[in-house]
Motif scaffolding. Structure first.
Motif: not given
Length: 74
Positions: A72, A9, A64-70, A13
């Protein structure tokens, strides 16, 4: 891009934002080989400090990027 290689992920990104691993490595102060491993090796487990540097640099590009986005949960 699109050559059939596996992308994490985080790697997707980078590609979706048009960022090269070399460019991003300079931004966050992490070795480019580490960024490459994080982007394409599903078994690579970076240190917490490395993840923090990467996330900090990613948030500078997109707040707005989160840890979970990069990164998971597996």
């Amino acid at each position: 891009m699109g050559l059939g290689k596996y992308r994490t992920p985080f790697g997707r990104w980078l590609e979706n934002n048009g960022i090269t691993s070399v460019e991003f490595a300079k931004e966050c102060g992490v070795n480019r080989d580490t960024i490459g491993s994080m982007a394409g090796d599903r078994d690579y487990a970076p240190r917490r400090t490395t993840i923090e540097k990467v996330l900090r640099a990613a948030k500078r590009r997109n707040p707005n990027v989160r840890y979970e986005d990069l990164f998971p949960p597996m």
